[in-house]
Design a protein around this motif. Structure first.
Motif, PDB file in Angstrom:
ATOM      1  N   GLN A   9       0.914  -1.268  -0.199  1.00  0.00           N
ATOM      2  CA  GLN A   9      -0.056  -0.215   0.009  1.00  0.00           C
ATOM      3  C   GLN A   9       0.799   1.322  -0.137  1.00  0.00           C
ATOM      4  OE1 GLN A   9      -2.690  -0.585   3.446  1.00  0.00           O
ATOM      5  NE2 GLN A   9      -3.709  -2.123   2.390  1.00  0.00           N
ATOM      6  N   ALA A  10       2.253   1.138   0.821  1.00  0.00           N
ATOM      7  CA  ALA A  10       2.712   2.425   0.824  1.00  0.00           C
ATOM      8  C   ALA A  10       3.470   2.594  -0.579  1.00  0.00           C
ATOM      9  CB  ALA A  10       3.746   2.176   1.778  1.00  0.00           C
ATOM     10  N   THR A  11       3.906   1.529  -1.447  1.00  0.00           N
ATOM     11  CA  THR A  11       4.525   1.655  -2.422  1.00  0.00           C
ATOM     12  C   THR A  11       3.519   2.168  -3.545  1.00  0.00           C
ATOM     13  OG1 THR A  11       6.017  -0.115  -2.129  1.00  0.00           O
ATOM     14  CG2 THR A  11       5.841   0.470  -4.233  1.00  0.00           C
ATOM     15  N   ALA A  12       2.134   1.845  -3.532  1.00  0.00           N
ATOM     16  CA  ALA A  12       1.308   2.061  -4.502  1.00  0.00           C
ATOM     17  C   ALA A  12       0.987   3.797  -3.887  1.00  0.00           C
ATOM     18  CB  ALA A  12      -0.085   1.282  -4.254  1.00  0.00           C
ATOM     19  N   GLN A  86       6.297   8.708   4.269  1.00  0.00           N
ATOM     20  CA  GLN A  86       5.663   7.271   4.281  1.00  0.00           C
ATOM     21  C   GLN A  86       6.393   6.174   5.191  1.00  0.00           C
ATOM     22  OE1 GLN A  86       2.865   6.720   2.360  1.00  0.00           O
ATOM     23  NE2 GLN A  86       2.653   4.601   3.037  1.00  0.00           N
ATOM     24  N   ALA A  87       7.570   6.261   5.261  1.00  0.00           N
ATOM     25  CA  ALA A  87       8.270   5.552   6.196  1.00  0.00           C
ATOM     26  C   ALA A  87       7.969   5.755   7.517  1.00  0.00           C
ATOM     27  CB  ALA A  87       9.872   5.770   5.869  1.00  0.00           C
ATOM     28  N   GLY A  88       7.580   7.042   8.228  1.00  0.00           N
ATOM     29  CA  GLY A  88       7.498   7.378   9.228  1.00  0.00           C
ATOM     30  C   GLY A  88       5.870   6.758   9.576  1.00  0.00           C
ATOM     31  N   LYS A  89       5.033   6.862   8.668  1.00  0.00           N
ATOM     32  CA  LYS A  89       3.731   6.308   8.774  1.00  0.00           C
ATOM     33  C   LYS A  89       3.576   4.875   9.144  1.00  0.00           C
ATOM     34  CE  LYS A  89       0.804   9.261   5.777  1.00  0.00           C
ATOM     35  NZ  LYS A  89      -0.016   9.494   4.629  1.00  0.00           N
ATOM     36  N   GLU A  90       4.663   4.299   8.365  1.00  0.00           N
ATOM     37  CA  GLU A  90       4.763   2.592   8.521  1.00  0.00           C
ATOM     38  C   GLU A  90       5.434   2.296  10.148  1.00  0.00           C
ATOM     39  OE1 GLU A  90       7.269   1.075   5.579  1.00  0.00           O
ATOM     40  OE2 GLU A  90       5.897   1.642   3.749  1.00  0.00           O
ATOM     41  N   LEU A  93       2.658   3.053  12.492  1.00  0.00           N
ATOM     42  CA  LEU A  93       1.760   1.709  12.466  1.00  0.00           C
ATOM     43  C   LEU A  93       2.566   0.523  13.238  1.00  0.00           C
ATOM     44  CD1 LEU A  93       0.235   2.033   8.718  1.00  0.00           C
ATOM     45  CD2 LEU A  93      -0.927   2.731  10.985  1.00  0.00           C
ATOM     46  N   LYS A  94       3.604   0.427  12.927  1.00  0.00           N
ATOM     47  CA  LYS A  94       4.185  -0.872  13.716  1.00  0.00           C
ATOM     48  C   LYS A  94       4.135  -0.368  15.227  1.00  0.00           C
ATOM     49  CE  LYS A  94       8.436  -3.356  13.645  1.00  0.00           C
ATOM     50  NZ  LYS A  94      10.025  -3.430  12.870  1.00  0.00           N
ATOM     51  N   LEU A  95       4.735   0.924  15.419  1.00  0.00           N
ATOM     52  CA  LEU A  95       4.720   1.184  16.784  1.00  0.00           C
ATOM     53  C   LEU A  95       3.338   0.956  17.700  1.00  0.00           C
ATOM     54  CD1 LEU A  95       6.535   2.241  19.194  1.00  0.00           C
ATOM     55  CD2 LEU A  95       5.914   4.466  18.690  1.00  0.00           C
ATOM     56  N   CYS A  96       2.307   1.511  16.820  1.00  0.00           N
ATOM     57  CA  CYS A  96       0.968   1.497  17.537  1.00  0.00           C
ATOM     58  C   CYS A  96       0.681  -0.144  17.762  1.00  0.00           C
ATOM     59  CB  CYS A  96       0.089   1.959  16.423  1.00  0.00           C
ATOM     60  SG  CYS A  96       0.037   3.824  16.493  1.00  0.00           S
TER      61      CYS A  96
END
Length: 265
Positions: A9-12, A86-90, A93-96
């Motif tokens: 999804q991030a790449t898209a 986008q990397a920060g979002k990932e 999400l991982k941290l959450c």
């Protein structure tokens, strides 16, 4: 599987320019990694006969590399803000997701502690009820004990002493009957044997019975400091010998004419 979906999804969501820049950086980093790997393989020393020395050399090299990395300031992998976002979002999400797992574990632990607390409180209430009942019982016993006056205690003691005296008298009467029946007083007899025809054995008329001897020796109860009885002509010697032989009486250590009852436990 979820991480793969998030990565797709991030790449898209990235633009074509950002994707191209990210791919170029990945290829550049991969080529750099491959080059470093080849250099490490070429610089690796040959087989060393001393494994301990080889381990020391590797440790020294690792420490030197660590010091070098500590002096290097970290750099961004990409300069494109879109890629960084986008990397920060990932990462967020991982941290959450990890935080949700931590929260779930803490909630389970909290529920367990709450259950343990309820059980402990129930046990405490039961112990409190037992303590209250015990205190009530003690107070009731103290009240009952306080109702007994000194007079009633004295009367009870006198009654017990009187019963013991009556019981002792009955025992002495029974003992006297048994001794009178089985061990009567000696009688004056003259021998009818032809060899002893002219010899008669006269007994003292003042002889006392075995029961009277035991009553005299019973002074050990009234005068424990002087329990001995002095033997005289009224004591029939066979009676005295029988008492001594069966361990009912003992002689004085310094005076053989004194005897006393042997204490029985």
């Amino acid at each position: 599987m979820a991480e793969v979906k998030l990565g797709g999804q991030a790449t898209a969501e990235l633009s074509e320019a950002a994707q191209a820049e990210l791919m170029d950086q990945c290829e550049e980093q991969f080529a750099r990694l491959e080059k470093l790997q080849n250099e490490i393989i070429l610089c690796e020393p040959d087989f060393c006969e001393n494994p301990q020395q080889q381990a020391v050399n590797r440790l020294i090299a690792t420490e030197a590399e660590l010091k070098q990395w500590l002096t290097v300031e970290p750099e961004l992998l990409a300069s494109n803000s879109e890629v960084l976002l986008q990397a920060g979002k990932e990462e967020m999400l991982k941290l959450c997701s990890e935080l949700e797992m931590v929260v779930s574990c803490h909630e389970a632990k909290r529920d367990k502690l709450r259950e343990t607390k309820e059980l402990e409180q129930k046990w405490l209430e039961e112990k409190k009820q037992v303590l209250i009942a015990a205190n009530d019982h003690v107070e009731r016993l103290q009240l009952e004990k306080g109702t007994f006056s000194e007079h009633s205690i004295l009367q009870d003691t006198k009654l017990k002493i009187q019963k013991m005296k009556i019981y002792q008298e009955r025992l002495m009467e029974s003992l006297g009957d048994i001794l009178e029946k089985h061990i009567p007083l000696p009688q004056n007899e003259s021998s009818t044997n032809k060899k002893n025809k002219n010899i008669t054995q006269e007994l003292d008329e003042d002889l006392i019975s075995l029961n009277e001897i035991l009553e005299l020796m019973n002074k050990v109860l009234t005068t424990p400091h002087d329990p001995y009885v002095t033997l005289d002509s009224t004591f029939w010697p066979p009676y005295v010998e029988m008492l001594l032989r069966y361990g009912i009486a003992v002689r004085h250590q310094e005076n053989n004419f004194k005897i006393r009852l042997e204490p029985f436990c």
